[in-house]
Design a protein around this motif. Structure first.
Motif, PDB file in Angstrom:
ATOM      1  N   THR A   1      27.310  60.331   7.691  1.00 19.89           N
ATOM      2  CA  THR A   1      28.279  61.277   8.231  1.00 19.89           C
ATOM      3  C   THR A   1      28.153  61.393   9.738  1.00 19.89           C
ATOM      4  N   GLY A   2      29.254  61.622  10.389  1.00 23.47           N
ATOM      5  CA  GLY A   2      29.247  61.888  11.821  1.00 23.47           C
ATOM      6  C   GLY A   2      29.490  63.357  12.081  1.00 23.47           C
ATOM      7  N   ASN A   3      29.548  64.132  11.017  1.00 18.45           N
ATOM      8  CA  ASN A   3      29.880  65.541  11.125  1.00 18.45           C
ATOM      9  C   ASN A   3      28.612  66.398  11.137  1.00 18.45           C
ATOM     10  N   PRO A   4      28.430  67.226  12.163  1.00 13.92           N
ATOM     11  CA  PRO A   4      27.175  67.977  12.302  1.00 13.92           C
ATOM     12  C   PRO A   4      26.914  68.934  11.138  1.00 13.92           C
ATOM     13  N   LEU A   5      27.945  69.594  10.628  1.00 19.16           N
ATOM     14  CA  LEU A   5      27.731  70.535   9.531  1.00 19.16           C
ATOM     15  C   LEU A   5      27.233  69.811   8.279  1.00 19.16           C
ATOM     16  N   VAL A   6      27.914  68.716   7.921  1.00 14.42           N
ATOM     17  CA  VAL A   6      27.492  67.949   6.745  1.00 14.42           C
ATOM     18  C   VAL A   6      26.047  67.472   6.943  1.00 14.42           C
ATOM     19  N   ARG A   7      25.750  67.016   8.157  1.00 14.48           N
ATOM     20  CA  ARG A   7      24.393  66.570   8.453  1.00 14.48           C
ATOM     21  C   ARG A   7      23.379  67.688   8.212  1.00 14.48           C
ATOM     22  N   VAL A   8      23.622  68.847   8.803  1.00 16.31           N
ATOM     23  CA  VAL A   8      22.676  69.959   8.657  1.00 16.31           C
ATOM     24  C   VAL A   8      22.503  70.342   7.186  1.00 16.31           C
ATOM     25  N   LEU A   9      23.625  70.466   6.484  1.00 10.68           N
ATOM     26  CA  LEU A   9      23.537  70.908   5.085  1.00 10.68           C
ATOM     27  C   LEU A   9      22.717  69.942   4.235  1.00 10.68           C
ATOM     28  N   PHE A  10      22.950  68.652   4.402  1.00 15.82           N
ATOM     29  CA  PHE A  10      22.187  67.691   3.600  1.00 15.82           C
ATOM     30  C   PHE A  10      20.738  67.583   4.072  1.00 15.82           C
ATOM     31  N   GLU A  11      20.525  67.613   5.376  1.00 14.63           N
ATOM     32  CA  GLU A  11      19.145  67.532   5.868  1.00 14.63           C
ATOM     33  C   GLU A  11      18.312  68.708   5.369  1.00 14.63           C
ATOM     34  N   GLU A  12      18.904  69.895   5.351  1.00 18.09           N
ATOM     35  CA  GLU A  12      18.145  71.059   4.860  1.00 18.09           C
ATOM     36  C   GLU A  12      17.797  70.922   3.380  1.00 18.09           C
ATOM     37  N   GLU A  13      18.541  70.087   2.655  1.00 20.51           N
ATOM     38  CA  GLU A  13      18.200  69.837   1.252  1.00 20.51           C
ATOM     39  C   GLU A  13      17.316  68.605   1.093  1.00 20.51           C
ATOM     40  N   GLY A  14      16.840  68.076   2.219  1.00 20.68           N
ATOM     41  CA  GLY A  14      15.886  66.988   2.145  1.00 20.68           C
ATOM     42  C   GLY A  14      16.480  65.592   2.102  1.00 20.68           C
ATOM     43  N   TYR A  15      17.782  65.456   2.347  1.00 17.73           N
ATOM     44  CA  TYR A  15      18.404  64.136   2.314  1.00 17.73           C
ATOM     45  C   TYR A  15      18.219  63.399   3.644  1.00 17.73           C
ATOM     46  N   LYS A  16      18.178  62.101   3.544  1.00 14.78           N
ATOM     47  CA  LYS A  16      18.215  61.239   4.716  1.00 14.78           C
ATOM     48  C   LYS A  16      19.681  61.098   5.127  1.00 14.78           C
ATOM     49  N   VAL A  17      19.973  61.319   6.397  1.00 15.93           N
ATOM     50  CA  VAL A  17      21.360  61.274   6.867  1.00 15.93           C
ATOM     51  C   VAL A  17      21.477  60.287   8.023  1.00 15.93           C
ATOM     52  N   LYS A  18      22.468  59.420   7.966  1.00 16.51           N
ATOM     53  CA  LYS A  18      22.726  58.450   9.033  1.00 16.51           C
ATOM     54  C   LYS A  18      24.151  58.617   9.558  1.00 16.51           C
ATOM     55  N   THR A  19      24.347  58.330  10.840  1.00 22.00           N
ATOM     56  CA  THR A  19      25.703  58.324  11.397  1.00 22.00           C
ATOM     57  C   THR A  19      26.268  56.919  11.315  1.00 22.00           C
ATOM     58  N   PRO A  20      27.400  56.749  10.642  1.00 23.49           N
ATOM     59  CA  PRO A  20      27.969  55.395  10.573  1.00 23.49           C
ATOM     60  C   PRO A  20      28.582  55.029  11.916  1.00 23.49           C
ATOM     61  N   LYS A  21      28.723  53.760  12.166  1.00 23.12           N
ATOM     62  CA  LYS A  21      29.397  53.304  13.383  1.00 23.12           C
ATOM     63  C   LYS A  21      30.898  53.421  13.133  1.00 23.12           C
ATOM     64  N   PHE A  22      31.620  54.065  14.031  1.00 23.72           N
ATOM     65  CA  PHE A  22      33.064  54.177  13.872  1.00 23.72           C
ATOM     66  C   PHE A  22      33.745  53.132  14.747  1.00 23.72           C
ATOM     67  N   TYR A  23      34.916  52.689  14.314  1.00 25.54           N
ATOM     68  CA  TYR A  23      35.650  51.644  15.018  1.00 25.54           C
ATOM     69  C   TYR A  23      36.944  52.183  15.614  1.00 25.54           C
ATOM     70  N   ASN A  24      37.161  51.917  16.861  1.00 26.31           N
ATOM     71  CA  ASN A  24      38.465  52.204  17.465  1.00 26.31           C
ATOM     72  C   ASN A  24      38.964  53.588  17.063  1.00 26.31           C
ATOM     73  N   ARG A  25      38.146  54.601  17.350  1.00 28.73           N
ATOM     74  CA  ARG A  25      38.482  55.929  16.841  1.00 28.73           C
ATOM     75  C   ARG A  25      39.753  56.522  17.410  1.00 28.73           C
ATOM     76  N   LYS A  26      40.246  55.981  18.481  1.00 26.01           N
ATOM     77  CA  LYS A  26      41.470  56.544  19.052  1.00 26.01           C
ATOM     78  C   LYS A  26      42.667  56.241  18.158  1.00 26.01           C
ATOM     79  N   GLU A  27      42.697  55.025  17.637  1.00 23.86           N
ATOM     80  CA  GLU A  27      43.846  54.646  16.805  1.00 23.86           C
ATOM     81  C   GLU A  27      43.545  54.755  15.313  1.00 23.86           C
ATOM     82  N   TYR A  28      42.338  54.389  14.934  1.00 22.62           N
ATOM     83  CA  TYR A  28      41.962  54.522  13.528  1.00 22.62           C
ATOM     84  C   TYR A  28      41.626  55.984  13.285  1.00 22.62           C
ATOM     85  N   SER A  29      42.644  56.779  13.255  1.00 23.19           N
ATOM     86  CA  SER A  29      42.460  58.220  13.183  1.00 23.19           C
ATOM     87  C   SER A  29      43.615  58.814  12.382  1.00 23.19           C
TER      88      SER A  29
END
Lengths: 173, 173, 173, 173, 173, 173
Positions: F97-125
């Motif tokens: 996830t690239g979303n801070p809330l999702v990251r915090v919620l899962f990390e507090e439950e002990g999950y490993k969280v990674k940020t995926p690489k996003f592509y061309n976020r201006k248009e792929y949106s």
């Protein structure tokens, strides 16, 4: 053509599998509604929606069937239930059900409804399988091999037995 | 003065009508709560709130009674139920009910509560009328003519019979 | 033929009345959905569903119009909203709305949708009327006389003014 | 160390008190979940959450125990229930329960669960106490003195008796 | 006499403490409603209800005040909110609030409502304290020592900072 | 190993596809949470969960990826959200996830969280694609071909344009 079928799949057994294989001759794609998706950890509904999706997916991956397993929560509001199902699923043309309420609800919305043929309903039955699990009787032959594996992995029988240790003294709260 | 009465009206029958006619001598306006508004399509509660409003309105339009039919959903939270009813209804001064729970809830909020006189409760009963519908026994004389018409129009008896075809095999899901 | 129209009626004003009178030439009966039925006691939605029903009923009792005022709660689930409305209302054939979302939702369910003609939308506007109430400007001529009476009885303007005394310090909790 | 225990406390009786006194030897602080917090005004669950909090607080104020009484609403979704409890409570290390479902749910989330010792379960029982209240048999000696006082103050026995006057004719609606 | 006060307590600060100490001169017992109990993990509402209960209890244990900290969930239905609060709390006689909506809702139900005196509202403010936490400015002197300890224990500042790392790209889903 | 990713997929675009293809190198199976599943028919969230599942399934059927598309409803209760997700999904080991809330919620439950690489976020949106749809600018090259087909079939652009015809006069109700 796409068909819709719903079940609680507690657990997914060979009767379910036979019905789905049969339907796959009629329709191109099958939407499999996982009913009572919010329920788990009871004697009637021991497995979570996620666990039931796993049973279904692992089993069906071996067959050349296009299917969509979709959790459907109980909403206790019959007259909006069909709209609720429709919002969560790709469009479908036909409904397969042996349940009178589901039949009435979809028919009143103009859907074609068929009753699937059921196989060996006495043994291919969630109730019977859960009873066997509780009584240490053989149940593995009544479900697909992949389901045996999933249930072992999640320690499903152990969970069911623990839940049965009710001392009849008090409910959860 | 405005009075409040509540019922499920599955269906609206002559017993209900008699009670309402009787109340209309006591109060200027009657609020008719349509209870369990979210329920329909079951053997106990076959008709939707909208269908029940239609039965009531078609029947009462013939009488010189000012009334407000208002759907009231079950909320499973008794201690806020009176506030919920109050939010959906014009202000009222008195409650008519034969039901102990409704009585207690309104009395604890300071309302005056009266028990209406019921007529021929053995036959003027939703349970009895639905039983007759299912068994092809005469039921039409137990409800106002307009209700017969509404039920025919919405194919209510047909719906009830279809719902009764339970094969006891599985619930909705 | 029965028509459906929905509004928040905060409060019910002469613009609403004109629309309903106009519709009554087209259809035999009008279902009046009281939208956002669960809301009250805010600057945008000061009146309860019950209070709004009272405004509508008191006003329309003077006209020869058959109507059904029905509280409709927001459900924040657009794709089941039409089914929800249908469950609470007698069957209807046509929808009158100037709102694009309501139009799309009903059209996708196969309903015929018409835009009613609105009158003097600058003044016959809930927002404008509430603004005038707050600023001690005349508002009474913008609503039917019966609505003035209801609002006085429930001390509606007083409520609105008290709600406006926000010190911007904290929300309800 | 902090412990968690849950009960419906309808009403809070000496059996509950004994268990809590016993736990207080094991842990520094006790979280007391008031289960089915949304229920009240039924024969099974006559008292509101607020009334039950009062019973508990008045009783425990006499003891040197640090406790947190927290209303926990039923959510009918077992697999998220532990997370729900955790969100409403200070962090705890151990759960005390005799209920198999609560045990399974907490154990699956990695909690240590112990069964408390219960005392005189035949008489120190909510069911038995409510039965006695209804039948004018002595019940006061089964609950702490402060609970007797609270129940008198809220006219609890009177409420229970009124609720029991069901004429079996109709439910709330 | 028992008083009721409500706040979000994000976090519980010295302004809250002063108000409560002041009230404790007026009333024998104070019910402290923890508002928006379902909220947590946002920039506006970082702490869970359980964490806020811990802050309040740890702080007030030092004072000779009888209080009941009770989580109150938002219900988005203003006209039933007072009934909801009443169901979860011991009976109270007076409400302390500076919020116009809370004032109106309780006054319409016949409660006496008083505005508490607030202290140093510019700094004793949840918004200000959370702003300081995010910007590494001193905040500890604005809350009771016990609250500093609780926030350290639950790594509250760290949580807040992580939540602020929004890339403005997408919300939770 | 199983990974979890969540998005609203309004609509599913090539940026989403690239991320999923990338993840499939890391994990054996991917759970694709369809966020805000209850939303549809708005300018921000035009498509139903069912329509979004169709887009995803039709696209991914061409790739050798094992995936589970699962509708996840907003629950507005952050501290139980992870448990809710877990109940609906097969067990997973890592969250992308690239979303801070999702990251915090899962990390507090002990999950490993990674940020995926996003592509061309201006248009792929999603926002950009919906803007283009509304303005008759080319958008088809930003989504997989199968998604173009699905959107045509459900008349998605037409729906979006109708929804945009807001006269700013009133909301749904």
């Amino acid at each position: 053509m796409r068909g819709f079928i719903i079940g609680r799949f507690q657990p997914f057994h060979k009767g379910h599998l036979e019905v789905i294989k049969e339907l796959s001759k009629d329709v191109d794609e099958i939407i499999i509604g996982i009913g009572s998706a919010q329920k788990s950890h009871t004697l009637e509904d021991p497995f979570t929606a996620g666990e039931r999706i796993l049973m279904i997916t692992k089993t069906l991956s071996k067959y050349d069937i296009i299917y969509y397993p979709i959790p459907i929560r109980d909403i206790e509001f019959n007259s909006i239930w069909v709209a609720y199902v429709k919002s969560l699923t790709p469009k479908f043309d036909i409904v397969y059900t042996g349940n009178p309420l589901v039949r009435v609800l979809f028919e009143e919305e103009g859907y074609k409804v068929k009753t699937p043929k059921f196989y060996n309903r006495k043994e291919y039955s969630g109730t019977e399988i859960r009873r066997r699990m509780l009584n240490d009787e053989p149940w593995e032959h009544l479900v697909p091999d992949e389901v045996v594996k999933v249930i072992k992995e999640i320690k499903g029988v152990e969970r069911l037995k623990k839940l049965a240790k009710s001392d009849k003294y008090e409910n959860k709260t």
